[in-house]
Write an enzyme that holds these catalytic residues in place. Structure first.
Site: not given
Ligand code: SAT
Ligand code: MN
Length: 612
Positions: A71, A199-201, A208, A228, A250, A252, A279, A378, A409, A504-505
């Site tokens: 992103r 790309y994805g996001g 998103k 989120h 994202s 994490c 997500d 991904r 984190r 273990d969480n």
């Molecule tokens: O690329 S995405 O935004 O879909 C994945 C993410 O960063 O959570």
């Molecule tokens: Mn996400």
């Protein structure tokens, strides 16, 4: 041929085509035949690489351009008429300027290409929560990913009927020029435009862009929340079920927590985890005064590196069929995929994510440039593949949320887990979240930054108004979930993780759910309720923090400590953040929580020494 008589849909498609001038328009009807044909076409053009049909049936590999792997937050804009409505944390552009800029870029960009029209639903079609979108795109990769991540096709158009409303999404790949890349959101118009990325996001506009940025704006106006968050269900030994929603930035570990496999002795007692989502959660107040959630997505867009049989068996299983991999390595010996952390042994013959032969002898896990897969590579996997998918996933029903968890984190300061005193204090804790940056967005990795509720990159309006909306929601929820904060990422002075994490969480989840039931005590501290170390089950825990140092009660106590000095600094820093950025719109309730934190962290007054 157009698949609908909905004039608004037809107008949108026509306007988009007039602008981008594709050679052809193809409506995505959601049929298997059509999807199969598109896959074949993409393989023929090289956009997808077909993987081993026996080992990974119906799976494909896609490589993006090297400049287009995550992103791009600094090119993502919220375009409201008034700048202050987008707020100080979002990038803003005037709608007229943004439309003009993107029209210039997209004009004629689909010449010689096909424009696909994707009718899609976020949420189960026809359900109370569902919202619909139309994405037009010139990328088959986008069509095929949307087909996994959302519910796509004619049923959506039928649900829209003759004059139903929808979110407009225009994606034009153009020439993937990073300098002209823009992801524009027009919340006042229910519209999204994305140019020059693939790309994805940035381009799967249902995710998103719609389900968080536009939906958060809609949620504020309509009285619900778009977050989120993963959603998971816990089954107790007596068969009772409880659901938890958890927000992490994202990359994490949302997917890992959502699909957690409890330690053996928990499983033997009958504990089970099921995944509702990994997500995004849409949350509404139910008639019973509880908060109810759905996952509007239909698949997982998960981070590949680090995913393996032990870290996340269920995610790995989810990728075994019908999956599209993006920017992972190709194992040419058997035409399967590989990424760092998938196996201890390195494959001998791989093509790296950029398409070049990979040399395992040069691999150094600290040097990302020697990695075979991109750190933000991904998998796009159908949720239905997941062995622990909840029966509530894909049903018309939402799930009632007992606990909300925030987590970032954090190498220090934040204890393993603590509980907010009440809803508003929980909102404060969410607003105060900071986390180290990850490869999910372009830019430096490992930099601590504020990421309220893990929504910094995803809130479609002013962050102060967003906090106020959370506070207001609290007033409407008669039986609100309890709110917690967790930190799986504490490290010792040598950088070793002090908590095993992953399965273990479950031990922490158990404490959280017992707190919801009121069946376990806690220590009241400056920051909220912290567990008594004895109340977290660490039996049968086999974790070596570093060589020779096994995890024990002492280690647990170390990560439950609330260091008031550090928290006083944290509060001071947070005050700077509130004042420096969001100031005027921070609700009073949050200022009050900040004051309380500051007071609680003041050093105890020195008692006068008794005179002799
Ligand atoms: O690329 S995405 O935004 O879909 C994945 C993410 O960063 O959570
Ligand atoms: Mn996400």
């Amino acid at each position: 041929m157009a698949l609908t008589k909905n004039k608004k849909v037809l107008d949108f498609v026509n306007e988009s085509a007039e602008l981008t001038q594709p050679d052809k328009i193809v409506w995505i009807d959601g049929s298997e035949t059509q999807i199969k044909k598109l896959k074949e076409e993409a393989v023929k053009s090289g956009e997808l690489i077909k993987l081993n049909e026996d080992l990974l049936p119906d799976c494909y590999l896609h490589r993006t351009k090297v400049n287009d792997v995550a992103r791009v937050e600094d090119r993502t804009f919220i375009c409201t008429t008034k700048k202050e409505d987008a707020g100080p944390i979002n990038y803003w552009m005037a709608p007229s300027q943004a439309y003009e800029l993107c029209s210039e870029i997209a004009r004629g960009s689909m010449k010689g290409r096909t424009m696909y029209v994707i009718p899609y639903s976020m949420g189960v079609v026809g359900s109370e929560f569902a919202k619909y979108g139309i994405e037009v795109t010139d990328s088959i990769y986008v069509v095929l990913n949307m087909n996994i991540m959302t519910r796509v096709g004619k049923t959506v158009l039928d649900a829209l009927g003759k004059d139903g409303d929808f979110i407009k999404g225009l994606h034009a790949k153009c020439d993937v020029n990073a300098e002209k890349r823009y992801i524009m959101h027009f919340p006042e118009d229910n519209a999204i435009i994305s140019v020059n990325s693939a790309y994805g996001g940035n381009v799967l506009l249902g995710k998103k862009c719609f389900a968080l940025r536009i939906a958060s704006y809609l949620g504020r106006n309509e009285g619900w929340l778009a977050e989120h968050m993963l959603i998971l269900g816990v089954t107790f030994p007596d068969g009772e079920k409880k659901y938890v929603a958890a927000a992490f930035p994202s990359a994490c570990g949302k997917t890992n927590l959502a699909m957690l496999i409890p330690p053996k002795h928990y499983r033997e007692k009958g504990y089970k985890i099921e995944t509702v989502g990994d997500d995004i959660a849409w949350l509404r107040v139910g008639e019973d005064g509880r908060l109810w959630a759905v996952n509007p997505e239909n698949g997982f867009f998960g981070v590949a590196p680090g995913t393996n049989e032990h870290s996340n068996y269920n995610a790995l299983q989810s990728t075994k069929k019908g999956t599209i991999f993006t920017n992972v390595a190709l194992n040419t010996d058997d035409m399967t995929v590989w990424w760092e952390g998938l196996s201890k042994e390195l494959p001998e013959h791989c093509i790296d994510w950029t398409g070049k032969p990979w040399n395992p002898a040069k691999f150094d896990k600290k040097d990302k440039s020697t990695c075979a897969a991109h750190p933000n590579s991904r998998f796009t996997a159908p949720a239905a593949n997941c062995p622990c998918i909840s029966e509530k996933f894909g049903s018309l029903e939402a799930v009632p949320i007992s606990a909300i968890i925030f987590g970032g984190r954090r190498a220090s300061t934040t204890p393993l887990v603590y509980q907010a005193r009440d809803w508003n204090h929980g909102v404060f804790i969410g607003s105060a979240m900071s986390s180290e940056t990850t490869a999910a967005a372009a830019g430096a990795v490992g930099v601590l930054r504020h990421d309220p509720m893990a929504m910094k990159p995803f809130t479609g309006y002013h962050m102060g108004d967003y906090f106020a909306h959370w506070v207001n929601m609290g007033k409407k929820i008669a039986n609100p979930p309890k709110i917690f904060n967790v930190n799986w990422f504490r490290t010792d002075k040598d950088g070793n993780f002090m908590w095993p994490g992953f399965g273990d969480n479950m031990r922490v989840l158990e404490w959280i759910l017992k707190r919801c039931d009121g069946t376990v005590d806690a220590e009241e501290t400056a920051i909220g309720y912290v567990p008594k170390a004895e109340d977290i089950d660490i039996s049968e825990l086999d974790y070596e923090i570093c060589k020779g140092k096994k995890f024990d009660l002492k280690s647990l106590k170390e990560i439950l400590v609330v260091d008031k000095e550090k928290w006083a600094k944290e509060a001071e820093e947070l005050e700077g953040y509130y004042n420096g950025t969001i100031k005027d719109r921070i609700p009073d309730e949050l200022w009050q929580s900040l004051e309380t934190l500051k007071n609680n962290c003041k050093p105890a007054e020195k008692t006068e020494k008794a005179s002799k």
